[in-house]
Design an enzyme around this catalytic site. Structure first.
Site, mmCIF file in Angstrom:
data_model
loop_
_atom_site.group_PDB
_atom_site.id
_atom_site.type_symbol
_atom_site.label_atom_id
_atom_site.label_comp_id
_atom_site.label_asym_id
_atom_site.label_seq_id
_atom_site.Cartn_x
_atom_site.Cartn_y
_atom_site.Cartn_z
ATOM 1 N N TYR A 51 -1.400 0.565 10.834
ATOM 2 C CA TYR A 51 -1.633 -0.118 9.410
ATOM 3 C C TYR A 51 -0.394 0.191 8.456
ATOM 4 C CZ TYR A 51 -3.577 -1.028 4.675
ATOM 5 O OH TYR A 51 -3.756 -1.164 3.301
ATOM 6 N N SER A 92 0.722 -1.359 0.080
ATOM 7 C CA SER A 92 0.058 0.038 -0.020
ATOM 8 C C SER A 92 1.163 1.280 0.140
ATOM 9 C CB SER A 92 -0.835 -0.190 1.337
ATOM 10 O OG SER A 92 -1.499 1.222 1.625
HETATM 11 N N1 NAP Z 1 -8.900 -0.982 0.144
HETATM 12 C C1 NAP Z 1 -7.878 -0.147 -0.278
HETATM 13 O O1 NAP Z 1 -7.968 1.114 -0.178
HETATM 14 C C2 NAP Z 1 -6.619 -0.724 0.010
HETATM 15 C C3 NAP Z 1 -5.212 0.093 -0.659
HETATM 16 C C4 NAP Z 1 -4.106 -0.495 -0.587
HETATM 17 C C5 NAP Z 1 -3.854 -1.867 -0.170
HETATM 18 N N2 NAP Z 1 -4.858 -2.396 0.070
HETATM 19 C C6 NAP Z 1 -4.669 -3.936 0.507
HETATM 20 O O2 NAP Z 1 -5.045 -4.876 -0.540
HETATM 21 C C7 NAP Z 1 -5.351 -5.979 0.081
HETATM 22 C C8 NAP Z 1 -6.842 -6.327 -0.267
HETATM 23 O O3 NAP Z 1 -7.906 -5.304 0.296
HETATM 24 P P1 NAP Z 1 -9.275 -5.048 -0.193
HETATM 25 O O4 NAP Z 1 -9.461 -3.896 -0.447
HETATM 26 O O5 NAP Z 1 -9.556 -6.125 -1.115
HETATM 27 O O6 NAP Z 1 -10.059 -5.543 1.232
HETATM 28 P P2 NAP Z 1 -11.161 -6.424 1.564
HETATM 29 O O7 NAP Z 1 -12.047 -6.964 0.510
HETATM 30 O O8 NAP Z 1 -11.501 -6.101 3.057
HETATM 31 O O9 NAP Z 1 -10.206 -7.882 1.840
HETATM 32 C C9 NAP Z 1 -9.504 -7.975 2.940
HETATM 33 C C10 NAP Z 1 -9.102 -9.753 2.928
HETATM 34 O O10 NAP Z 1 -8.154 -10.176 3.841
HETATM 35 C C11 NAP Z 1 -9.001 -11.139 4.534
HETATM 36 N N3 NAP Z 1 -8.063 -11.560 5.808
HETATM 37 C C12 NAP Z 1 -8.276 -10.487 6.910
HETATM 38 N N4 NAP Z 1 -7.678 -11.139 7.940
HETATM 39 C C13 NAP Z 1 -7.521 -12.595 7.543
HETATM 40 C C14 NAP Z 1 -6.687 -13.374 8.272
HETATM 41 N N5 NAP Z 1 -6.404 -13.377 9.702
HETATM 42 N N6 NAP Z 1 -6.661 -14.566 7.779
HETATM 43 C C15 NAP Z 1 -6.895 -14.460 6.335
HETATM 44 N N7 NAP Z 1 -7.616 -13.720 5.565
HETATM 45 C C16 NAP Z 1 -7.601 -12.520 6.458
HETATM 46 C C17 NAP Z 1 -10.324 -11.110 4.507
HETATM 47 O O11 NAP Z 1 -10.992 -12.280 4.827
HETATM 48 P P3 NAP Z 1 -12.177 -12.657 5.655
HETATM 49 O O12 NAP Z 1 -13.293 -12.602 4.464
HETATM 50 O O13 NAP Z 1 -12.041 -13.651 6.300
HETATM 51 O O14 NAP Z 1 -12.391 -11.278 6.593
HETATM 52 C C18 NAP Z 1 -10.373 -10.353 3.159
HETATM 53 O O15 NAP Z 1 -10.202 -11.539 2.209
HETATM 54 C C19 NAP Z 1 -5.319 -5.577 1.709
HETATM 55 O O16 NAP Z 1 -4.097 -6.257 1.995
HETATM 56 C C20 NAP Z 1 -5.231 -4.278 1.836
HETATM 57 O O17 NAP Z 1 -4.199 -3.926 2.932
HETATM 58 C C21 NAP Z 1 -6.264 -1.799 0.018
#
Ligand code: NAP
Length: 251
Positions: free
Chosen positions: A157, A144
């Site tokens: 974070y 990120s």
């Molecule tokens: N959205 C943003 O603005 C953004 C920006 C930069 C980077 N990112 C990064 O991109 C990645 C995906 O984010 P997203 O936006 O797609 O968010 P998201 O839809 O909330 O996805 C997060 C994922 O992490 C999983 N997770 C959380 N805790 C876990 C654990 N203990 N074990 C296994 N899985 C776990 C969740 O699974 P559950 O269904 O079990 O909760 C879900 O599949 C993340 O690493 C995030 O930090 C996001």
């Protein structure tokens, strides 16, 4: 095996319900991907995601995976690699936490760090070893921009992502020349479940745009991908701002 354009036939998502990951998988299934493993905490959402991808023609299986259980990572990933080659591992799990709350509850902050950083260290090393053993494949890590410079508003974070980012870069260097490719993806604010209800940051983007950038990065065999691309320049400037100036920015 990947095709001549670097796109995978089989892939494994760690964090199988991630919106960014699922947008990426849909895009790759529309190209060439046929076999998909969704690894995640067992839930109806994980099964629903698998069902939707099956509807697009992919062969999809789920496997239990918890970032907070590093002792279980060998077994979870071992089960997948035992079934055949995996051309792409997408490390997508992560939690944002609640900065103000987590500052008051250090154990919550530790949970953010353990999920985003130590969970990824363990899963990343296990995945890298399996990819190296088969002699090819890509590991794509969702880092990120938050890790590029820690902000007052979300440094718990941000610091976990800084650790993850540094780890993934080092792993990429360690695997250079082995046939295994590591790609670090640094999105800015993405409109997903993770950011729902939050005020949008400048240059906000979508899971579909991140998916497009990942596909392009795979084709180019990039090592670092910013989404949107303009963030590369913005963050180069932000990174060098004096602390006293950075602290006063409304970010
Ligand atoms: N959205 C943003 O603005 C953004 C920006 C930069 C980077 N990112 C990064 O991109 C990645 C995906 O984010 P997203 O936006 O797609 O968010 P998201 O839809 O909330 O996805 C997060 C994922 O992490 C999983 N997770 C959380 N805790 C876990 C654990 N203990 N074990 C296994 N899985 C776990 C969740 O699974 P559950 O269904 O079990 O909760 C879900 O599949 C993340 O690493 C995030 O930090 C996001």
């Amino acid at each position: 095996m990947k095709d001549a354009f670097g796109l995978p036939q089989s892939l494994l998502v760690l964090g199988g319900t991630s919106e960014i990951a699922l947008a990426t998988v849909r895009r790759l299934v529309a190209r060439r991907t046929r076999t998909v493993w969704l690894a995640g905490r067992p839930s109806p959402a994980l099964e629903e995601a698998a069902g939707q991808l099956r509807g697009l023609g992919a062969e999809v299986r789920t496997v239990a995976f918890d970032a907070l259980d590093p002792e279980g990572h060998e077994a979870a990933l071992g089960k997948v690699f035992a079934e055949g080659d995996v051309d792409l591992v997408l490390l997508a799990f992560g939690i944002l936490g609640d900065q103000a709350h987590d500052e008051r509850e250090p154990l919550n902050a530790v949970r953010v760090a353990q999920t985003n950083y130590t969970g990824a260290v363990s899963a990343g090393l296990v995945a890298a070893r399996s990819l190296q053993a088969q002699g090819h494949g890509s590991l794509v890590v969702l880092s990120s921009v938050a890790g590029e410079r820690a902000r007052r508003a979300n440094f718990i974070y941000g610091s976990s992502k800084a650790g993850l980012d540094a780890f993934a870069q080092g792993l990429g260097d360690a695997l250079h020349g082995t046939g295994v490719h590591v790609m670090v993806v640094r999105p800015g604010f993405v409109r997903s479940r993770m950011t729902e209800g939050m005020e949008e940051a400048p240059l906000a983007t979508t899971p579909e745009a991140v998916a497009g950038a990942i596909e392009l990065g795979l084709r180019r065999r990039s090592e670092t991908v910013w989404v949107p691309g303009a963030l590369r320049v913005v963050m180069a400037a932000v990174r060098h701002l004096p602390r006293a100036v950075f602290r006063r920015l409304p970010v």
